[in-house]
Scaffold this motif. Structure first.
Motif, PDB file in Angstrom:
ATOM      1  N   GLU A  31       2.285 -51.934  18.508  1.00 12.97           N
ATOM      2  CA  GLU A  31       1.047 -52.684  18.276  1.00 12.97           C
ATOM      3  C   GLU A  31       0.858 -53.525  17.450  1.00 12.97           C
ATOM      4  O   GLU A  31       0.193 -54.768  17.408  1.00 12.97           O
ATOM      5  CB  GLU A  31       0.029 -51.616  18.177  1.00 12.97           C
ATOM      6  CG  GLU A  31      -0.412 -50.571  19.225  1.00 12.97           C
ATOM      7  CD  GLU A  31      -1.225 -49.322  18.949  1.00 12.97           C
ATOM      8  OE1 GLU A  31      -1.209 -48.911  17.943  1.00 12.97           O
ATOM      9  OE2 GLU A  31      -1.806 -48.863  19.898  1.00 12.97           O
ATOM     10  N   ARG A  34       3.116 -56.677  18.885  1.00 14.90           N
ATOM     11  CA  ARG A  34       2.506 -57.501  19.937  1.00 14.90           C
ATOM     12  C   ARG A  34       1.941 -58.695  19.805  1.00 14.90           C
ATOM     13  O   ARG A  34       2.251 -59.467  20.667  1.00 14.90           O
ATOM     14  CB  ARG A  34       1.556 -56.468  20.609  1.00 14.90           C
ATOM     15  CG  ARG A  34       1.412 -56.742  22.044  1.00 14.90           C
ATOM     16  CD  ARG A  34       0.241 -56.064  22.742  1.00 14.90           C
ATOM     17  NE  ARG A  34      -0.094 -56.625  23.994  1.00 14.90           N
ATOM     18  CZ  ARG A  34      -1.113 -57.531  24.270  1.00 14.90           C
ATOM     19  NH1 ARG A  34      -1.256 -58.363  23.056  1.00 14.90           N
ATOM     20  NH2 ARG A  34      -1.351 -58.035  25.249  1.00 14.90           N
ATOM     21  N   GLN A  42       4.888 -59.702  25.401  1.00 10.06           N
ATOM     22  CA  GLN A  42       3.735 -59.050  25.130  1.00 10.06           C
ATOM     23  C   GLN A  42       3.435 -57.982  26.704  1.00 10.06           C
ATOM     24  O   GLN A  42       3.093 -56.583  26.301  1.00 10.06           O
ATOM     25  CB  GLN A  42       2.353 -59.936  25.146  1.00 10.06           C
ATOM     26  CG  GLN A  42       2.247 -60.712  23.727  1.00 10.06           C
ATOM     27  CD  GLN A  42       0.837 -61.337  23.583  1.00 10.06           C
ATOM     28  OE1 GLN A  42       0.218 -61.632  24.602  1.00 10.06           O
ATOM     29  NE2 GLN A  42       0.583 -61.997  22.583  1.00 10.06           N
ATOM     30  N   ALA A  45       5.840 -55.266  25.978  1.00  6.71           N
ATOM     31  CA  ALA A  45       5.162 -54.387  25.024  1.00  6.71           C
ATOM     32  C   ALA A  45       4.230 -53.503  25.386  1.00  6.71           C
ATOM     33  O   ALA A  45       4.032 -52.278  24.976  1.00  6.71           O
ATOM     34  CB  ALA A  45       4.810 -55.193  23.708  1.00  6.71           C
ATOM     35  N   ASP A  46       3.560 -54.114  26.204  1.00  2.00           N
ATOM     36  CA  ASP A  46       2.158 -53.247  26.823  1.00  2.00           C
ATOM     37  C   ASP A  46       2.556 -52.194  27.902  1.00  2.00           C
ATOM     38  O   ASP A  46       2.162 -51.409  27.693  1.00  2.00           O
ATOM     39  CB  ASP A  46       1.309 -54.251  27.808  1.00  2.00           C
ATOM     40  CG  ASP A  46       0.381 -55.244  27.042  1.00  2.00           C
ATOM     41  OD1 ASP A  46       0.155 -55.012  25.767  1.00  2.00           O
ATOM     42  OD2 ASP A  46       0.066 -56.304  27.469  1.00  2.00           O
TER      43      ASP A  46
END
Length: 80
Positions: A31, A34, A42, A45-46
């Motif tokens: 988090e 990101r 991103q 990462a999500d």
């Protein structure tokens, strides 16, 4: 040079074997990382955060069910 994709993939592979406290720490680190990533990274990462949530949920549910079962056995033993 190691890419962000490789790092996120390594984190994902490690998370498969991690316990709840470690998963929570990994999630916090992803988090924090990101916002500094490019849009494609991103998204990766999500997706990783979603997977971490699922892994956390799976372990917490299993632990809760085990606790309920353990509490139920003494009652069954007393009834017999």
């Amino acid at each position: 040079m190691i890419t962000i994709t490789a790092i996120l993939n390594a984190i994902e592979a490690h998370a498969e074997r991690a316990i709840v406290p470690e998963l929570r720490l990994i999630k916090k680190e992803v988090e924090k990382l990101r916002p500094s990533l490019y849009p494609d990274d991103q998204e990766h990462a999500d997706a990783l955060l979603l997977k971490l949530d699922r892994l956390l949920s799976d372990q917490v549910v299993v632990a809760s069910e085990a606790g309920i079962l353990a509490q139920g056995f003494p009652a069954v033993a007393q009834a017999a």
